[in-house]
Enzyme design. Sequence first.
Site, PDB file in Angstrom:
ATOM      1  N   TYR A  34      28.039   7.692  70.852  1.00 55.68           N
ATOM      2  CA  TYR A  34      29.068   6.712  70.494  1.00 55.68           C
ATOM      3  C   TYR A  34      30.172   6.694  71.558  1.00 55.68           C
ATOM      4  CZ  TYR A  34      32.567   4.204  67.736  1.00 55.68           C
ATOM      5  OH  TYR A  34      33.492   3.288  67.301  1.00 55.68           O
ATOM      6  N   ASP A  35      30.647   7.880  71.935  1.00 57.72           N
ATOM      7  CA  ASP A  35      31.713   7.962  72.938  1.00 57.72           C
ATOM      8  C   ASP A  35      31.258   7.378  74.276  1.00 57.72           C
ATOM      9  OD1 ASP A  35      33.370   9.140  71.108  1.00 57.72           O
ATOM     10  OD2 ASP A  35      32.997  11.188  71.791  1.00 57.72           O
ATOM     11  N   LYS A 103      42.983  18.158  66.081  1.00 61.22           N
ATOM     12  CA  LYS A 103      42.506  16.828  65.687  1.00 61.22           C
ATOM     13  C   LYS A 103      41.397  17.063  64.659  1.00 61.22           C
ATOM     14  CE  LYS A 103      40.720  12.461  67.569  1.00 61.22           C
ATOM     15  NZ  LYS A 103      39.532  12.344  66.698  1.00 61.22           N
ATOM     16  N   ARG A 124      41.988   5.260  55.291  1.00 65.21           N
ATOM     17  CA  ARG A 124      42.438   4.490  56.452  1.00 65.21           C
ATOM     18  C   ARG A 124      41.776   3.121  56.508  1.00 65.21           C
ATOM     19  NH1 ARG A 124      41.548   6.253  62.705  1.00 65.21           N
ATOM     20  NH2 ARG A 124      39.404   5.701  62.194  1.00 65.21           N
ATOM     21  N   GLU A 158      44.609  14.391  56.705  1.00 61.41           N
ATOM     22  CA  GLU A 158      43.148  14.377  56.757  1.00 61.41           C
ATOM     23  C   GLU A 158      42.570  15.095  55.545  1.00 61.41           C
ATOM     24  OE1 GLU A 158      40.170  13.007  59.745  1.00 61.41           O
ATOM     25  OE2 GLU A 158      42.319  12.721  59.384  1.00 61.41           O
ATOM     26  N   CYS A 382       3.168  14.112  52.633  1.00 61.88           N
ATOM     27  CA  CYS A 382       4.168  15.095  52.221  1.00 61.88           C
ATOM     28  C   CYS A 382       3.677  16.505  52.543  1.00 61.88           C
ATOM     29  CB  CYS A 382       4.438  14.962  50.723  1.00 61.88           C
ATOM     30  SG  CYS A 382       5.504  16.255  50.050  1.00 61.88           S
ATOM     31  N   CYS A 385       3.090  18.343  48.876  1.00 54.44           N
ATOM     32  CA  CYS A 385       2.056  17.980  47.897  1.00 54.44           C
ATOM     33  C   CYS A 385       0.925  17.152  48.489  1.00 54.44           C
ATOM     34  CB  CYS A 385       2.678  17.232  46.722  1.00 54.44           C
ATOM     35  SG  CYS A 385       3.258  15.564  47.139  1.00 54.44           S
ATOM     36  N   CYS A 403       8.743  11.032  49.783  1.00 52.96           N
ATOM     37  CA  CYS A 403       7.567  11.319  48.969  1.00 52.96           C
ATOM     38  C   CYS A 403       7.866  10.792  47.572  1.00 52.96           C
ATOM     39  CB  CYS A 403       7.287  12.823  48.919  1.00 52.96           C
ATOM     40  SG  CYS A 403       6.036  13.290  47.696  1.00 52.96           S
TER      41      CYS A 403
END
Length: 656
Positions: A34-35, A103, A124, A158, A382, A385, A403
Site C-alpha cells: 500500500y505504501d 504512532k 474517524r 486510538e 478439505c 475431511c 469447506c
Amino acid sequence: MQNLERMRELIQTIKEADEAYYKYDAPIMADLDYDRLYDELAALERETGTILSSSPTQRVSGEVLESLTAVRHTRPMLSADKCKSVADIHKYLGGHEAVLSWKLDGLTLVLRYENGKLAQAITRGDGLQGEDVTHTVRIMKNVPLVIPCKEPLEVRGEGVISWKEFHALNGTLDEPYAHPRNLAAGSVRKLNAEEVRERGLSFMAFDLISDNLGGSTKWETLRFLAQMGFTTVGYSILAAGASEEAVRQAMDFYQPKEYAYPTDGLIFEFNDLAYGRSLGATGHHENRMTAFKWPDTRYETKFRRLEVATTRTGMISLTAVFDDVVIDGTTVNHAYLHNLDNFTRLALGPGDTISVYKANMIIPQIAENKTKSGGCPLPDVCPCCGSTLVVRQSSGGTRQLYCDNEACPARLVRKFVHFCSKTRMEIKGLDEQTLTTFVQHGWVKNYGDLYELERHKEEILKTPGFGEKSFARLQKAVDERRTCTLNQFIAALGIPEVGRHAGRILNRKFGGSWDAFERAILDQFDFTQLEDFGQVMNDNIYCWYSDEEEAKLWRPALNHITFLKEETTMPEAQNNPFAGKTVVATGKLENYTRDGIQMKLLSLGARPASSVSKKTDYLIVGENAGSKLTKAQTLGVTTLTEQQFLQMLADAGIEA
C-alpha cells in the site's frame, strides 16, 4: 498521457484497498505494498503537477458502514505527512521543540464529553464524518465515563488491543484476525456491545479539541488529559535546537518489539500549539505533525510449500512455508496469506525466490515473489475431511476457500475443548488454540486420536510454539488421563443436559462401570428412575447414543481408557448429619467452587442434588441465592448458611 493513466490505475487500486481495510476490516494487500503504491502516486503528482480530485493523497481514507449512524466531525480529522529518514525529521523540525510519541496502529476514535460525562464516541471514518460507536466504547476498560471538567470537549485517540491479549483472544475466534488493528476495528464497530466486553480494548488519548483547555503546548495538553483520567500515548520531549544525532538517540528509545501495543511508527508534533496551527493543512494532512515509519527490511528466501488448514467456521487458512530466515533475531519460516486473492497474486511455486519482512517488526509477511512460477496448486479438498472446497466472496470483495461439510471435524473444535477441559477429562496443554491447530491439520479427528499424538510427533514439532520439551509435557498429560472415572468421562462426552452432577449419579448407579452403563442403554433402562433425571435427560442419552456420527467421535476413546471406581464416601464420615441426606447448594460460596461443594457432599455420604424438592433435606445458601431459596422456604426445607454448614462439620469433627 501514460503518467495520467498510471495515476488513475493507482487511485482505483488504492481506493479498493481502502474500502477493504476501513469498511470491512479485511485488508487485501500488505502495508508495504500500500505504501509503495501511495508513494508512487504522490511522486507522479509532483512530477506532472496534476492532482486528480479523487486522489487519496488529498483526503483521509475510510468509509462509513451503512449499519452504524453517521456523525459529522466538528473539525476534519486529517492524517500526518510522512518522513522516511532521521535527516528528514531533523529538517522538518527546524530547531523547534517537539513532542515525540508512538504512532499507534488501531482504530482512531473521537470521544465527546458534555457536562463531565461521555456523550458520544465516533470513529474517524472519512475524516469529515464517522460512525457512532458509543455503545461499544463505553465498555472499553479504560475509557472515563465521567471526568472532572464540566466544559464541552473532544478527546481524540486510538482504540487498541495489546499483543498479549490479541494472541490470547485470536485463538478463540471463529475467524482469526490478521492484525490487532483489524481486531480493534472489528470489535469497536460491532453492533452488539456485549460481544466486545471481554476483548480487552484500550483507549490511548493523543489529542484534545478545545478552544480554551489544556494550555498552550502539546505537553500541557497531554498532562491535562492524564489529569482528566485518560491513558495517554507514551511520549517524550525533544528540546529546541536538537541535533540530528539527538533526534536519532531519542528515536532509539522507542523499540516496537518491546512495546505492549501495535505501532507502525512515531509521531513528531511541534510543542508550541499556536506555531503548529499557523502552518496550516492540506486536504490530506496537518502540517503541525509528521510521521516516521520504520523501514521494513526485506530478506530473500525460498518458498517450499503451502500449509492448508480448516478453521472452525469451515474457512481454509493458507500459510506459506519457506526456508528459515532470521529477522530481528528470530527465525521465521511461516507467513499467513490472509485470503485466496493474495495467494493468486503471489503465484507461488516450490523453489520460488521470495522476499519476506516483518510488518511493524512483528508479523511475518511475503512482500514479493520474484519468480512467480505458479507451480503451487490451489487446494481443492478439505485437509480435515476430504470434502470438495468452494470459493466464497466476502462483503468486502475478498475471496476465501471454504469447506461446506457441516460434519467436518474442524467444526467440532468446541467439542474437543469440552472433552479436554478442567472439569471433564482435564488434559493439560490441550487448550482451544492447540486443539484448533491439531484439528485443522487433520491430526485429531476423534477423541481417540488425542491418545495417539505420537503418530504425528514429527509434524507437531514443526509447528510454531512446539518443541521436544513441550511435546513431552503434552504426552505426559495425555498419558495421565488414560485412566478416569465414569463420571468424568460421561461429563466430557457433551450429552445435552447430562453434565457433572448427572455423571456422578450414573457413576453411583453403575458402580463406575462403562460396560454396565452401556448395557443399561441397550436394555432400554428408564433413566427417569434416577434422582434428578427427567424425561428430557433420559431422551437425550438415547438420542446421543443412537447418533452414528457422534459415536465416531467418542467411541474410539474407549480403546485407550481404563475406568476407575471412585470412592464417593469415607468410612469416618458416615456418622455425620449429612450422611444419607439429599443436599442442594445454591448461590456463590466462599470456601467451595460449585464442583468442590458437590465433591465434599459426596465425601460425607450425602446425595448432592441440583434442584429443590420435597425430598431435599438441606439447602446450603450462598451469596445471590435465587429461586431455589424461595422454593425451599415454600416447601419448609431446612436452609443453612455456608458458616452453619461448616459449623456442623466442625461439631462432627470433620474438616471443611
